[in-house]
Scaffold this motif. Structure first.
Motif, mmCIF file in Angstrom:
data_model
loop_
_atom_site.group_PDB
_atom_site.id
_atom_site.type_symbol
_atom_site.label_atom_id
_atom_site.label_comp_id
_atom_site.label_asym_id
_atom_site.label_seq_id
_atom_site.Cartn_x
_atom_site.Cartn_y
_atom_site.Cartn_z
ATOM 1 N N SER A 202 15.502 4.462 -5.995
ATOM 2 C CA SER A 202 16.344 3.712 -5.074
ATOM 3 C C SER A 202 15.974 3.962 -3.613
ATOM 4 O O SER A 202 16.083 3.062 -2.770
ATOM 5 C CB SER A 202 17.815 4.068 -5.313
ATOM 6 O OG SER A 202 18.037 5.457 -5.114
ATOM 7 N N ASP A 203 15.547 5.178 -3.296
ATOM 8 C CA ASP A 203 15.168 5.479 -1.922
ATOM 9 C C ASP A 203 13.970 4.640 -1.480
ATOM 10 O O ASP A 203 13.908 4.191 -0.325
ATOM 11 C CB ASP A 203 14.849 6.963 -1.772
ATOM 12 C CG ASP A 203 16.075 7.844 -1.931
ATOM 13 O OD1 ASP A 203 17.194 7.334 -1.710
ATOM 14 O OD2 ASP A 203 15.923 9.027 -2.295
ATOM 15 N N THR A 204 13.024 4.427 -2.380
ATOM 16 C CA THR A 204 11.852 3.619 -2.034
ATOM 17 C C THR A 204 12.243 2.175 -1.752
ATOM 18 O O THR A 204 11.764 1.568 -0.781
ATOM 19 C CB THR A 204 10.822 3.682 -3.169
ATOM 20 O OG1 THR A 204 10.516 5.051 -3.469
ATOM 21 C CG2 THR A 204 9.542 2.958 -2.778
ATOM 22 N N LEU A 205 13.120 1.613 -2.578
ATOM 23 C CA LEU A 205 13.563 0.236 -2.351
ATOM 24 C C LEU A 205 14.376 0.123 -1.055
ATOM 25 O O LEU A 205 14.262 -0.863 -0.317
ATOM 26 C CB LEU A 205 14.387 -0.256 -3.538
ATOM 27 C CG LEU A 205 13.649 -0.319 -4.891
ATOM 28 C CD1 LEU A 205 14.568 -0.890 -5.961
ATOM 29 C CD2 LEU A 205 12.380 -1.138 -4.790
ATOM 30 N N LEU A 206 15.192 1.133 -0.788
ATOM 31 C CA LEU A 206 15.970 1.116 0.441
ATOM 32 C C LEU A 206 15.056 1.187 1.669
ATOM 33 O O LEU A 206 15.289 0.494 2.672
ATOM 34 C CB LEU A 206 16.960 2.278 0.453
ATOM 35 C CG LEU A 206 17.830 2.406 1.708
ATOM 36 C CD1 LEU A 206 18.668 1.153 1.923
ATOM 37 C CD2 LEU A 206 18.724 3.639 1.604
ATOM 38 N N ASP A 207 14.006 2.007 1.593
ATOM 39 C CA ASP A 207 13.048 2.074 2.702
ATOM 40 C C ASP A 207 12.378 0.726 2.928
ATOM 41 O O ASP A 207 12.146 0.328 4.083
ATOM 42 C CB ASP A 207 11.995 3.144 2.418
ATOM 43 C CG ASP A 207 12.578 4.550 2.464
ATOM 44 O OD1 ASP A 207 13.653 4.724 3.068
ATOM 45 O OD2 ASP A 207 11.952 5.464 1.880
ATOM 46 N N ALA A 208 12.057 0.018 1.850
ATOM 47 C CA ALA A 208 11.442 -1.298 1.992
ATOM 48 C C ALA A 208 12.386 -2.276 2.689
ATOM 49 O O ALA A 208 11.974 -3.053 3.565
ATOM 50 C CB ALA A 208 11.037 -1.825 0.618
ATOM 51 N N VAL A 209 13.668 -2.261 2.311
ATOM 52 C CA VAL A 209 14.641 -3.152 2.947
ATOM 53 C C VAL A 209 14.790 -2.809 4.423
ATOM 54 O O VAL A 209 14.860 -3.707 5.289
ATOM 55 C CB VAL A 209 15.997 -3.055 2.211
ATOM 56 C CG1 VAL A 209 17.076 -3.810 2.977
ATOM 57 C CG2 VAL A 209 15.870 -3.619 0.804
ATOM 58 N N PRO A 264 2.745 -6.799 8.260
ATOM 59 C CA PRO A 264 2.259 -5.548 8.863
ATOM 60 C C PRO A 264 3.281 -4.415 8.828
ATOM 61 O O PRO A 264 2.904 -3.247 8.775
ATOM 62 C CB PRO A 264 1.946 -5.958 10.310
ATOM 63 C CG PRO A 264 1.739 -7.424 10.262
ATOM 64 C CD PRO A 264 2.678 -7.915 9.214
ATOM 65 N N ALA A 265 4.581 -4.753 8.834
ATOM 66 C CA ALA A 265 5.597 -3.699 8.789
ATOM 67 C C ALA A 265 5.544 -2.916 7.493
ATOM 68 O O ALA A 265 5.887 -1.729 7.469
ATOM 69 C CB ALA A 265 6.980 -4.312 8.983
ATOM 70 N N LEU A 266 5.120 -3.560 6.419
ATOM 71 C CA LEU A 266 5.032 -2.863 5.134
ATOM 72 C C LEU A 266 3.722 -2.103 4.974
ATOM 73 O O LEU A 266 3.644 -1.193 4.138
ATOM 74 C CB LEU A 266 5.172 -3.874 3.988
ATOM 75 C CG LEU A 266 6.498 -4.645 3.922
ATOM 76 C CD1 LEU A 266 6.443 -5.680 2.803
ATOM 77 C CD2 LEU A 266 7.664 -3.698 3.710
ATOM 78 N N ASN A 267 2.702 -2.453 5.755
ATOM 79 C CA ASN A 267 1.380 -1.853 5.604
ATOM 80 C C ASN A 267 1.075 -0.798 6.660
ATOM 81 O O ASN A 267 -0.067 -0.339 6.739
ATOM 82 C CB ASN A 267 0.300 -2.939 5.676
ATOM 83 C CG ASN A 267 0.288 -3.820 4.445
ATOM 84 O OD1 ASN A 267 0.341 -3.329 3.317
ATOM 85 N ND2 ASN A 267 0.215 -5.131 4.642
ATOM 86 N N VAL A 272 5.772 1.596 3.396
ATOM 87 C CA VAL A 272 6.185 1.339 2.015
ATOM 88 C C VAL A 272 4.978 1.236 1.092
ATOM 89 O O VAL A 272 4.944 1.844 0.012
ATOM 90 C CB VAL A 272 7.029 0.054 1.969
ATOM 91 C CG1 VAL A 272 7.395 -0.294 0.523
ATOM 92 C CG2 VAL A 272 8.290 0.222 2.797
ATOM 93 N N VAL A 273 3.981 0.462 1.487
ATOM 94 C CA VAL A 273 2.821 0.251 0.610
ATOM 95 C C VAL A 273 2.086 1.567 0.357
ATOM 96 O O VAL A 273 1.700 1.865 -0.787
ATOM 97 C CB VAL A 273 1.881 -0.796 1.226
ATOM 98 C CG1 VAL A 273 0.608 -0.933 0.408
ATOM 99 C CG2 VAL A 273 2.576 -2.151 1.334
ATOM 100 N N GLN A 274 1.897 2.384 1.392
ATOM 101 C CA GLN A 274 1.217 3.658 1.201
ATOM 102 C C GLN A 274 2.046 4.609 0.341
ATOM 103 O O GLN A 274 1.498 5.351 -0.487
ATOM 104 C CB GLN A 274 0.916 4.290 2.558
ATOM 105 C CG GLN A 274 0.097 5.573 2.457
ATOM 106 C CD GLN A 274 -0.295 6.109 3.810
ATOM 107 O OE1 GLN A 274 -0.051 5.465 4.829
ATOM 108 N NE2 GLN A 274 -0.904 7.276 3.830
ATOM 109 N N THR A 275 3.352 4.597 0.501
ATOM 110 C CA THR A 275 4.211 5.446 -0.332
ATOM 111 C C THR A 275 4.128 5.041 -1.799
ATOM 112 O O THR A 275 4.043 5.902 -2.695
ATOM 113 C CB THR A 275 5.660 5.354 0.159
ATOM 114 O OG1 THR A 275 5.732 5.758 1.534
ATOM 115 C CG2 THR A 275 6.569 6.249 -0.668
ATOM 116 N N LEU A 276 4.151 3.758 -2.062
ATOM 117 C CA LEU A 276 4.027 3.284 -3.440
ATOM 118 C C LEU A 276 2.661 3.628 -4.015
ATOM 119 O O LEU A 276 2.540 3.970 -5.209
ATOM 120 C CB LEU A 276 4.267 1.780 -3.493
ATOM 121 C CG LEU A 276 5.700 1.319 -3.188
ATOM 122 C CD1 LEU A 276 5.756 -0.191 -3.061
ATOM 123 C CD2 LEU A 276 6.662 1.791 -4.276
#
Length: 310
Positions: A202-209, A264-267, A272-276
């Motif tokens: 859930s923390d990963t999804l929350l970080d993405a949002v 770019p915000a996700l990369n 988020v992308v690097q964490t995943l």
């Protein structure tokens, strides 16, 4: 003629020691000269004179240690000068100030090293982050200009009541999109997360949002669940729940906003992308000119809050 001989000189009175003529005072008597030392004969070597031996310094003269009378070595004198320490009040204050200064510098260096996540980033990543910050600044400036425009129209309108109702209707539509009570459509991105090992929580999804909202996302939907300000994420039941609704893999994000800002915000480095990727999960991002967010939320009437205009 008499045959008597005069008495010897030793029987004379002490006054015989006066100088001839008897004119000198009684104190001017001759002193006895020391006996002459015998001169060495020719060819014989003179004997050295005996010198008096030096007596060892007594303990009272500081030449001894007080234990056995021996002299102190250099190491002993150094240890005696250093210990026990003689510390003054001024030295204690200076030491305390130096300790506080060193502690502050250590904390500053540690916080700087921990917060420098971009230190090892590539040049391209830094340029992209700067572009994203510039876009955010521009977006805020546009919003400020829009609000100033509405205020000017309201002030210059002949029928201020009608203009106020018009602006209120427009604001209601915007707030309806943010609150999730109306459907939305527009350009944006699709984010799909595949995690075969189930490491995405859930923390990963929350970080993405949070990253998407910071990049200017106006409407978000995850597997048919509308994301609003009150949305919460939780772990349980072998998966992730969004507002109490269980969602399964793959996690599909439908996001409306400016694609050039959202992707770019996700990369960004450490994003988020690097964490995943570190969790061995795969994230794919695709841009689209038409993203539909049609999951709706029921508007809740507040129990206690009321409009201040009523």
């Amino acid at each position: 003629m008499s045959d008597e001989t005069p008495p010897p000189d030793q029987d004379r009175t002490p006054d015989s020691g006066r100088t001839p003529g008897g004119s000198g005072p009684p104190s001017d008597r001759k002193r006895a000269l020391p006996p002459e030392r015998p001169r060495p004969e020719a060819g014989s070597e003179p004997r050295p004179e005996a010198r008096p031996e030096l007596e060892p310094q007594s303990e009272s003269q500081g030449g001894g240690t007080g234990d056995g009378g021996g002299a102190l070595t250099g190491r002993q004198r150094l240890a005696k000068a250093v210990w026990p320490p003689r510390v003054t009040r001024a030295q204690l204050i200076v030491a305390l100030l130096l300790f506080v200064l060193g502690l502050g510098l250590a904390i500053q260096v540690r916080s700087t090293s921990e917060n420098s996540a971009l230190r090892g980033a590539r040049h391209e990543d830094l340029v992209r982050i700067l572009d994203e910050l510039d876009d955010r600044t521009k977006r805020l400036e546009d919003e400020k200009r829009e609000l100033d425009k509405h205020r000017t129209e309201l002030d210059n309108s002949s029928d201020q009541a009608e203009e106020a109702r018009k602006q209120t209707a427009e604001k209601e539509a915007q707030l309806g999109v943010l609150a999730g009570t109306v459907a939305a459509e527009g350009p944006g991105i699709r984010l799909t997360i595949n995690d075969p090992k189930g490491a995405t929580d859930s923390d990963t999804l929350l970080d993405a949002v949070q990253e998407l909202r910071a990049a200017g996302a106006e409407a978000i939907q995850i597997n048919g669940v509308r994301v609003v300000a009150s949305t919460y994420f939780s772990d349980g039941g072998g998966g992730v729940s969004v507002d109490g609704h269980g969602v399964s893999q793959p996690y599909r994000f439908e996001v409306i906003g400016k694609p050039a800002d959202l992707e770019p915000a996700l990369n960004i480095p450490g994003g988020v992308v690097q964490t995943l990727k570190n969790k061995q999960a795969k994230a794919s991002i695709s841009r689209s000119e038409k993203i539909t967010v049609d999951a709706l939320r029921q508007a809740k009437r507040p129990d206690y809050a009321r409009s201040s205009s009523q």
